[in-house]
Design an enzyme around this catalytic site. Structure first.
Site, PDB file in Angstrom:
ATOM      1  CG  ASP A 184      18.226  -1.470  21.333  1.00  0.00           C
ATOM      2  OD1 ASP A 184      17.152  -2.090  21.479  1.00  0.00           O
ATOM      3  OD2 ASP A 184      18.286  -0.333  20.834  1.00  0.00           O
ATOM      4  CG  ASP A 217      15.497   0.799  22.524  1.00  0.00           C
ATOM      5  OD1 ASP A 217      15.102  -0.383  22.426  1.00  0.00           O
ATOM      6  OD2 ASP A 217      15.819   1.500  21.539  1.00  0.00           O
ATOM      7  NE  ARG A 218      11.211  -1.900  19.996  1.00  0.00           N
ATOM      8  CZ  ARG A 218      10.533  -2.259  18.933  1.00  0.00           C
ATOM      9  NH1 ARG A 218       9.627  -3.216  19.017  1.00  0.00           N
ATOM     10  NH2 ARG A 218      10.761  -1.675  17.781  1.00  0.00           N
ATOM     11  CE  LYS A 235      12.279   1.970  21.219  1.00  0.00           C
ATOM     12  NZ  LYS A 235      12.945   2.599  20.066  1.00  0.00           N
ATOM     13  CB  SER A 280      16.459  -2.489  18.047  1.00  0.00           C
ATOM     14  OG  SER A 280      15.535  -2.303  19.067  1.00  0.00           O
ATOM     15  CG  HIS A 281      12.533  -4.826  17.053  1.00  0.00           C
ATOM     16  ND1 HIS A 281      12.959  -3.557  16.780  1.00  0.00           N
ATOM     17  CD2 HIS A 281      11.796  -5.219  15.999  1.00  0.00           C
ATOM     18  CE1 HIS A 281      12.481  -3.179  15.606  1.00  0.00           C
ATOM     19  NE2 HIS A 281      11.770  -4.163  15.100  1.00  0.00           N
ATOM     20  CG  ASP A 320      14.545  -3.699  22.634  1.00  0.00           C
ATOM     21  OD1 ASP A 320      15.108  -3.288  23.666  1.00  0.00           O
ATOM     22  OD2 ASP A 320      14.532  -3.051  21.566  1.00  0.00           O
TER      23      ASP A 320
END
Ligand code: VG1
Ligand code: CO
Length: 541
Positions: free
Chosen positions: A277, A279-280, A374, A111-112, A275
């Protein structure tokens, strides 16, 4: 063709807030990926099953995908649906799991966290509902890694994951699919695309920073091709294995190029970032930053303006550290409101049960019941839909929102890479001090309650303890402290700070100034400097 490989348990394969994340060289070490993937299959079962597989394209994504496919085939899976190039954003993976009624999916992402040979990699399992595996399941996977003695893998040539179409891998069908198409089609069912096309045709300007991560192809297809945003609206649009050296975390610190443009001369009407992946999201208006907690509240108050939410919301759920701004909207709408621990897995039951429609976290995550993750681009499109209908600037919408509900000033201070023993000692001392806190006056504010957040899932009754220390003050101010469950180096302490201003005066201060007494109180009560030597945060959002 199937080989059974002898292995032994590797310490530390315990999934955190969102899957197992480690330094890439750790993941690339002997048997590391294989042990964890076998533990997943041993827990959820593999024979005869169909899974979705994709990742955010970071370094090792392609190799890991080949290994996971060969292991799935060796464990008897019937079919694997893979995004082309082994790429899927997290929300797109969640959608594919649901759309194809599969038995779940494996998402390769940290992710991030930055990506690259010396940075981070991660793997997580999502359930047949499309959502991250709940704690009981990830705990079972972890337990399995502590007793594992062998894993199964097929000996085979690499799959062609670059070409859409069907292949056979041993007894397993592999379907390579367009990573964007089904997701984009879903977005068309939720939002008023003709109205958004008209918005852009009317000269509305936007900047979208995909941060060299997975959202680029999704954003180019939807914003530029389908909605007619000017070519080049999406920057850093090509996913790179190392994210171009960027830190793909959409906050004012790491998305500083976007912030500079949005706060500068001739800024576009609307800015956004996402981000690693996908989702943010971070949303920014011309000259004004929208805190994620405020974003959730504004989306909840205005979601009915988008076709997919025209019938209203069943409820709004937020993670505990997220500000209470969304609660005020839920109260005004007379709908359900929920406070869950950090991490999207805790929203799944509420969404499945139809009790919550929108969910959000202070960490730049917002989503709805359209998937079970998300969803960054979803949030950006909902904002655009609201802007198209209200025909106001982001600044005007925020100003009206605060005038109606008051403002929950909010900030998160992160202290990164603290020695784990020091961070643990600080949290232990803080937890021990909690019973004595109520009634104390700090910085002129009276403490009304102090506890360690525990959550009982209202749907299945499962209980999660020790989800973060909360210190509440009269008047709605609040301090929350917890240790991150996604970091890969030492401990990251997150300090969440909140102060409520009912208005009508005092709604337009700088958050760090408005929060100054709360910040001082957090340092005093936690004895942060004494335990860790730190005085100033590494990242302020
Ligand atoms: C962080 C955020 C949390 C989020 C999680 C996964 O967890 O605080 O809200 O759900 O990352 O997000 P932690 O334990 O480090 O505070 V993502 O986009 O990195 O999968
Ligand atoms: Co993410």
């Amino acid at each position: 063709m199937i080989t059974t490989v002898a292995t032994q348990p590797i310490a530390g394969q315990k999934p955190g807030t969102s899957g197992l994340r480690k330094k890439t060289p750790v993941f690339m070490g002997p048997h590391y990926l294989e042990n964890f993937v076998q533990a997943i299959f041993d827990v959820v079962g593999c024979a005869g099953k169909t899974f979705v597989l994709g990742g955010d394209g970071r370094y090792f994504n392609d190799r890991a995908a080949q290994v996971i496919c060969r292991m799935a085939a060796a464990n008897g899976a019937a079919r694997m649906i893979v995004g082309r190039g082994a790429i899927l954003s997290t929300p797109a993976a969640s959608h594919l799991i649901r759309l194809n009624k599969t038995d779940g999916g494996i998402i390769m992402s940290a992710s991030h966290n930055p990506g690259g040979p010396e940075e981070d990699f991660g793997v997580k399992f999502n359930m047949p509902n499309g959502g991250p595996a709940p704690e009981a399941v990830t705990e079972a996977m972890y337990q399995r890694t502590t007793t594992i003695t062998e894993y199964r893998i097929l000996e085979a040539q690499d799959l062609d994951l670059a070409t859409i179409g069907r292949q056979q891998l041993g007894g397993m069908i592999v379907d390579v699919v367009d990573p964007v198409a089904d997701y984009a089609a879903l977005m068309e069912t939720l939002f008023d695309f003709p109205a958004l096309r008209a918005l852009f045709a009317g000269g509305f300007r936007m900047r979208m920073d995909a941060m060299c991560a997975v959202t680029g192809p999704y954003a180019v297809e939807i914003l530029e091709r389908r909605l007619g945003a000017a070519p080049g609206t999406v920057t850093h649009a090509t996913p790179l294995p190392d994210f171009g050296g960027m830190h793909p975390d959409p906050n004012p610190t790491w998305a500083h190029e976007l912030m500079a443009e949005m706060m500068g001369e001739g800024a576009p009407d609307f800015g956004a970032a996402s981000d690693g992946d996908g989702d943010r999201n971070m949303v920014v208006g011309r000259g004004i930053y929208v805190s994620p907690s405020d974003s959730l509240a504004v989306l909840a108050a205005n979601a009915h303006l988008a076709p997919g939410y025209a019938r209203g919301l069943a409820g709004v759920a937020r993670s505990m550290p997220t500000s209470a701004a969304a609660d005020r909207v839920a109260n005004a709408l007379g709908i359900g409101r929920f406070e869950t621990p950090t991490g999207w897995k805790f929203f799944g039951n509420l969404l499945d049960a139809g009790r919550a429609t929108l969910c959000g976290e202070e960490s730049f995550g917002t989503g709805s019941d359209h998937v079970r993750e998300k969803d960054g681009l979803w949030a950006i499109l909902l904002w655009l839909n609201i802007l198209a209908v209200r025909k106001q600037s982001v600044a005007d919408i925020l100003t009206e929102h605060w005038a109606t509900y008051g403002r929950n000033y909010y900030s998160r201070h992160d202290f990164e890479a603290i020695a784990t023993d020091k961070a643990d000692a600080m949290m232990a001392a803080l937890r021990a001090s909690l019973p004595g806190l109520p009634g104390q006056v700090v910085e002129g504010m009276t403490i009304t309650a102090a506890d360690d957040f525990a959550y009982t899932d209202p749907v299945d009754g499962s209980v999660s303890h020790k989800q973060g220390v909360r210190i509440l003050f009269d008047g709605g101010s609040r301090i929350v402290l917890r240790l991150s469950g996604t970091g890969t180096e030492g401990a990251t302490l997150r300090v969440y700070l909140e102060r409520y201003a009912p208005g009508p005066d005092g709604l337009h201060h700088d958050p760090q100034e408005a929060l100054a007494p709360v910040i001082r109180a957090s340092l005093a009560l936690s004895r942060l400097t004494e335990f860790t030597g730190r005085t100033t945060p590494d990242v302020v959002t």
